[in-house]
Design an enzyme around this catalytic site. Structure first.
Site, mmCIF file in Angstrom:
data_model
loop_
_atom_site.group_PDB
_atom_site.id
_atom_site.type_symbol
_atom_site.label_atom_id
_atom_site.label_comp_id
_atom_site.label_asym_id
_atom_site.label_seq_id
_atom_site.Cartn_x
_atom_site.Cartn_y
_atom_site.Cartn_z
ATOM 1 N N LYS A 117 -39.451 59.466 -64.102
ATOM 2 C CA LYS A 117 -40.915 59.553 -64.007
ATOM 3 C C LYS A 117 -41.347 59.715 -62.554
ATOM 4 C CE LYS A 117 -42.958 56.525 -67.496
ATOM 5 N NZ LYS A 117 -43.582 55.212 -67.530
ATOM 6 N N THR A 174 -53.492 44.669 -70.439
ATOM 7 C CA THR A 174 -54.124 43.825 -71.453
ATOM 8 C C THR A 174 -53.166 42.686 -71.800
ATOM 9 O OG1 THR A 174 -55.255 45.748 -72.328
ATOM 10 C CG2 THR A 174 -55.093 43.842 -73.788
ATOM 11 N N GLU A 197 -58.822 46.852 -67.698
ATOM 12 C CA GLU A 197 -59.087 48.289 -67.700
ATOM 13 C C GLU A 197 -59.621 48.691 -69.078
ATOM 14 O OE1 GLU A 197 -58.738 50.623 -65.205
ATOM 15 O OE2 GLU A 197 -59.842 51.612 -66.809
ATOM 16 N N ARG A 228 -60.074 55.137 -71.776
ATOM 17 C CA ARG A 228 -59.583 55.760 -73.003
ATOM 18 C C ARG A 228 -58.613 56.862 -72.624
ATOM 19 N NH1 ARG A 228 -65.171 58.184 -74.449
ATOM 20 N NH2 ARG A 228 -65.067 58.251 -72.180
ATOM 21 N N CYS A 257 -52.892 50.882 -78.120
ATOM 22 C CA CYS A 257 -53.802 49.783 -77.756
ATOM 23 C C CYS A 257 -54.391 49.039 -78.946
ATOM 24 C CB CYS A 257 -54.909 50.306 -76.864
ATOM 25 S SG CYS A 257 -54.264 51.112 -75.388
HETATM 26 C C1 UGA Z 1 -58.824 52.193 -76.603
HETATM 27 C C2 UGA Z 1 -60.231 51.790 -76.154
HETATM 28 O O1 UGA Z 1 -61.183 52.719 -76.665
HETATM 29 C C3 UGA Z 1 -60.323 51.760 -74.631
HETATM 30 O O2 UGA Z 1 -61.613 51.315 -74.222
HETATM 31 C C4 UGA Z 1 -59.249 50.805 -74.102
HETATM 32 O O3 UGA Z 1 -59.249 50.755 -72.690
HETATM 33 C C5 UGA Z 1 -57.889 51.286 -74.566
HETATM 34 O O4 UGA Z 1 -57.864 51.320 -76.003
HETATM 35 C C6 UGA Z 1 -56.858 50.339 -74.047
HETATM 36 O O5 UGA Z 1 -56.845 49.176 -74.479
HETATM 37 O O6 UGA Z 1 -56.112 50.705 -73.138
HETATM 38 P P1 UGA Z 1 -57.546 54.545 -76.791
HETATM 39 O O7 UGA Z 1 -56.416 53.784 -77.393
HETATM 40 O O8 UGA Z 1 -57.265 55.555 -75.729
HETATM 41 O O9 UGA Z 1 -58.610 53.531 -76.150
HETATM 42 O O10 UGA Z 1 -58.242 55.326 -77.986
HETATM 43 P P2 UGA Z 1 -59.648 55.272 -78.749
HETATM 44 O O11 UGA Z 1 -60.467 56.388 -78.271
HETATM 45 O O12 UGA Z 1 -60.222 53.923 -78.739
HETATM 46 O O13 UGA Z 1 -59.151 55.617 -80.224
HETATM 47 C C7 UGA Z 1 -58.298 54.708 -80.928
HETATM 48 C C8 UGA Z 1 -58.023 55.194 -82.317
HETATM 49 O O14 UGA Z 1 -59.178 55.066 -83.129
HETATM 50 C C9 UGA Z 1 -57.601 56.657 -82.434
HETATM 51 O O15 UGA Z 1 -56.513 56.751 -83.314
HETATM 52 C C10 UGA Z 1 -58.825 57.340 -82.986
HETATM 53 O O16 UGA Z 1 -58.528 58.471 -83.728
HETATM 54 C C11 UGA Z 1 -59.405 56.239 -83.861
HETATM 55 N N1 UGA Z 1 -60.851 56.363 -84.130
HETATM 56 C C12 UGA Z 1 -61.746 56.321 -83.106
HETATM 57 C C13 UGA Z 1 -61.303 56.520 -85.418
HETATM 58 O O17 UGA Z 1 -60.516 56.543 -86.385
HETATM 59 N N2 UGA Z 1 -62.649 56.620 -85.661
HETATM 60 C C14 UGA Z 1 -63.550 56.583 -84.661
HETATM 61 O O18 UGA Z 1 -64.767 56.673 -84.952
HETATM 62 C C15 UGA Z 1 -63.091 56.431 -83.358
#
Ligand code: UGA
Length: 440
Positions: free
Chosen positions: A36, A123, A153, A156, A268
């Protein structure tokens, strides 16, 4: 400008390191994975994250950002250290695996001869920061001049750079029993962001740790809520997408994170709600979080339900059928397949006898490492050739723009299953497809 080290060069650490350099600081990124590091040193991001490569390249080229595997080098170079390593789920348990976070402190602290501030970004279960502070002070030659603060943090994946440089809030947890310089240092490091008026909440260590887990638990709950409504809509013949629009207009509810579909995955939300339940149990608050078990159940049920919908679509049994899965990443604009609903569903259909073609614009390589026996294709057309059903399981922009008429020419059976409710049903129906969505 400050000299900073960042431990961990995954989605969180690499983004944080590059963005701190972008803010004008001198940064060294530290990891134990030499392959990496070699990529990062050359200005290449080892994963897909829109916009990160430019920030990384620019700052590596002007010499503000470099990478090393040497903790010694990091300890000599910087007095401000960020921990951005992973805290995955323990194998066979709900709890978080803190091996990597512990290892950073155990390796770094003995090298700290001068006063230093360690900011945790990973986290972690509530109580970890306090424990790491004690550990660091015990191991460091600088002893009580080493501080541990927590600065969770909220970025997303897919928006990591934007979220780091323009967060909607920043949180800093301080050890209230040991007043020190951490707040002052954080204000210097983040001066540009604070000047923009980004809310900055300073609190104690356990509150800061809990803010992060609570935020992810709320987001997971919101998604499972709408997926539960989707189940009811299916039974009642209602449309969950209109329901979400309608309740979302109430700004107490809000439309964001109300998209019903195959549910949440990734590195996450799934593991964070489980680690939260495990930790609540340890501190005697398990009853408070029993609802998260149901949030998890609703979410996992989405995957089984999608397999059932697909089985119906191919005539009641997967044996001898061929299906296309469009999307493997846990969400669009990412190549991350950790706990991806799409891959999980693809795997289950294969186990039940289907031959499964998978196409994802960015995540094929990572998918192959996890599920080597699926058929990875290089285009939508190739994946859909001669199939009995097409499942859209990650809402990449490319899939939303698909032309139902063109695709109709390559499949064996015009059956489309929209696992993310991201297609326009009437367009597909007008082209002769049988359309199945989630809760509509
Ligand atoms: C999530 C949080 O949104 C971030 O704020 C946080 O910092 C991060 O985890 C972390 O703990 O590091 P992330 O895992 O990148 O971020 O993705 P999200 O955008 O939250 O989506 C998570 C899942 O939920 C995805 O599989 C997405 O498809 C799903 N999702 C999201 C739905 O099924 N419906 C929705 O309306 C929104």
């Amino acid at each position: 400008m400050s000299r900073i080290s960042v431990f961990g060069t995954g989605y969180l650490g690499a983004t944080h390191a590059a963005c701190m350099a972008e803010l004008g600081h001198e940064v060294v990124g530290v990891d134990i994975d030499e392959s990496k590091l070699a990529k990062l040193e050359a200005g290449d991001v080892p994963f897909y994250e829109p916009g990160l490569d430019e920030v990384l390249k620019r700052n590596v080229e002007i010499g503000r950002l470099r990478f090393t595997s040497s903790y010694q080098e990091a300890a000599e170079f910087a007095d401000i250290h960020f921990i951005g390593v992973g805290t995955p789920q323990k194998k066979g348990e709900f709890a978080a695996d803190l091996t990597y976070v512990n290892a950073v402190v155990e390796t770094l602290a003995p090298l700290l001869n001068r006063p230093a501030v360690i900011f945790g970004k990973s986290t972690v279960p509530v109580g970890t920061a306090k424990r790491l502070g004690d550990l660091a002070r015990r191991l460091a030659p600088a002893g009580n001049d080493v501080e541990v603060a927590w600065n969770p943090e909220f970025l997303r994946e897919g928006f990591a750079v934007e979220d780091t440089l323009h967060p909607d809030r920043m949180v800093l947890g301080l050890d209230r029993d040991r007043p020190g310089r951490a707040e002052e240092v954080a204000r210097e490091v983040y001066a540009n962001l604070l000047d923009e008026g980004i809310p900055f909440l300073v609190t104690d260590l356990p509150t800061a740790e809990l803010v992060k887990t609570a935020a992810n638990a709320f987001l997971a709950t919101k998604i499972s809520f709408i997926n539960a409504m989707a189940e009811v809509c299916e039974a009642a013949g209602a449309d969950v997408t209109v329901l979400a629009d309608a309740i979302g207009h109430d700004d107490r509810i809000g439309r964001k994170f109300l998209n019903a579909g195959v549910g949440f995955g990734g590195g996450c939300l799934p593991k964070d709600i489980r680690a939260f339940m495990a930790r609540a149990g340890e501190i005697g608050a398990d009853e408070a979080l029993t609802f998260l078990r149901e949030v998890d159940n609703i979410n996992m049920r989405r995957r089984t339900r999608m397999v059932e919908i697909a089985r119906e679509a191919v005539g009641g049994s997967f044996l001898g059928t061929r299906v296309a899965v469009l999307g493997a990443a846990f969400k669009p604009n990412s190549d991350d397949v950790r706990d991806s609903p799409a891959l999980n569903i693809a795997g289950q259909m294969q186990l039940q006898g289907a031959s499964v073609n998978v196409y994802d614009p960015k995540a094929s390589e990572n998918s192959r490492a996890l599920f080597p026996t699926l058929n990875y294709m290089t285009s939508v057309r190739e994946a859909c050739a001669g199939v009995d059903a097409v499942l859209v399981l990650t809402e990449w922009g490319e899939f939303k723009k698909l032309d139902p008429r063109q695709l109709g020419g390559v499949v064996r059976n015009k059956s489309i299953i929209d696992g993310r409710n991201c297609l326009v049903p009437k367009d597909w129906q007008a082209a002769g497809w049988e359309y199945r969505g989630v809760g509509r």
